[in-house]
Enzyme design. Sequence first.
Site, short mmCIF file in Angstrom:
data_model
loop_
_atom_site.label_atom_id
_atom_site.label_comp_id
_atom_site.label_asym_id
_atom_site.label_seq_id
_atom_site.Cartn_x
_atom_site.Cartn_y
_atom_site.Cartn_z
N PRO A 1 48.06 12.74 40.26
CA PRO A 1 48.49 11.76 39.29
C PRO A 1 49.38 10.73 39.95
O PRO A 1 50.30 11.07 40.70
CB PRO A 1 49.27 12.58 38.27
CG PRO A 1 49.40 13.95 38.80
CD PRO A 1 48.51 14.10 39.95
N GLU A 2 49.10 9.49 39.65
CA GLU A 2 49.97 8.40 40.06
C GLU A 2 50.74 7.96 38.82
O GLU A 2 50.70 8.63 37.80
CB GLU A 2 49.13 7.26 40.66
CG GLU A 2 48.24 7.74 41.80
CD GLU A 2 47.39 6.66 42.43
OE1 GLU A 2 47.82 5.51 42.41
OE2 GLU A 2 46.30 6.97 42.92
#
Length: 276
Positions: free
Chosen positions: A2-3
């Site tokens: 996840p960014e």
Amino acid sequence: MPELPEVETIVRGLRQGSDEVPPLPGYHIRGVEVGWPRHIAEPSPKALKRRIKGQRIVGVRRRGKYLVFPLDKDTLMIHLKMSGDLSMAPASAERGPYDHTVFVLDEGWELRFSDARKFGKVFLVEDPQTVLQKLGPEPLDDSFTPEVLADCMRGRSRAIKPLLLEQSFVAGIGNIYADEALHRAGIHPLTPTDQLDSAEIQSLHRGIQEALQQGIERNGASIDWVYRGGDFQNHFRVYGREGEPCPVCKTPIKKIVVSQRGTHFCPRCQPEGESK
DNA sequence: CACGAGACCTGTTCGC
DNA sequence: TGCGAACAGGTCTCGT
């Protein structure tokens, strides 16, 4: 992993709850089950269990790619790294095979930290700054202006893409959104940072904000087997689209390796060594 | 300071 | 079909 947009999506979900689960803030932590001790970065698993017991979760925030949970006394922080995910679940629901760390709450609820690759980290600290201090500016804050970006870039000569991946430069950008931002800005990923003029810095600033904002609007991206409900993966312009036509000019997207990361760009929209 | 390589892990996909 | 290699949204540490 996840960014920023994926972490933001998770934060909003935990904060607001859904038809199936209640909002997280307000619950007390009754205990922590640690199935993979190295998940706990700080303090020791034993000290974490002791200190966190009975503390109330006051809120849910995000800083860069960290989830930040202010508690009564301390601050709980979680970094999901490559494969982590967090969700509220009833204690009666069967645990997943990767639910390595589980926070047991009141009223039969649990906050589950699932992480197939086990890179994720849990921090419990008095002062969140000890962990967050090293992070650069928040790219979606009002205070993040093109001038701030220009300041961050000043004196840096390395290629722009690896710099974008550095969390002390700007917080929250990862491999996908770096490629997507550079495409929107029309900048080749290997361009030396100090060769970008002020118009290009403006474009990059806009590219970063647009890519991240669109990611959030789509609830993030769900790729591989880590599905979180978002569909930004269907709107990637370059990431994972090697050989497919650029959405702007139809030129086939190229893939190269930069700093050991797959890097996707349009050779026509993002020409190398272009100086404007 | 910049950069590459290696480490940390496991699951999926690719190539023969 | 099967098997190993390559690859994956991240970041830290060490060496040059």
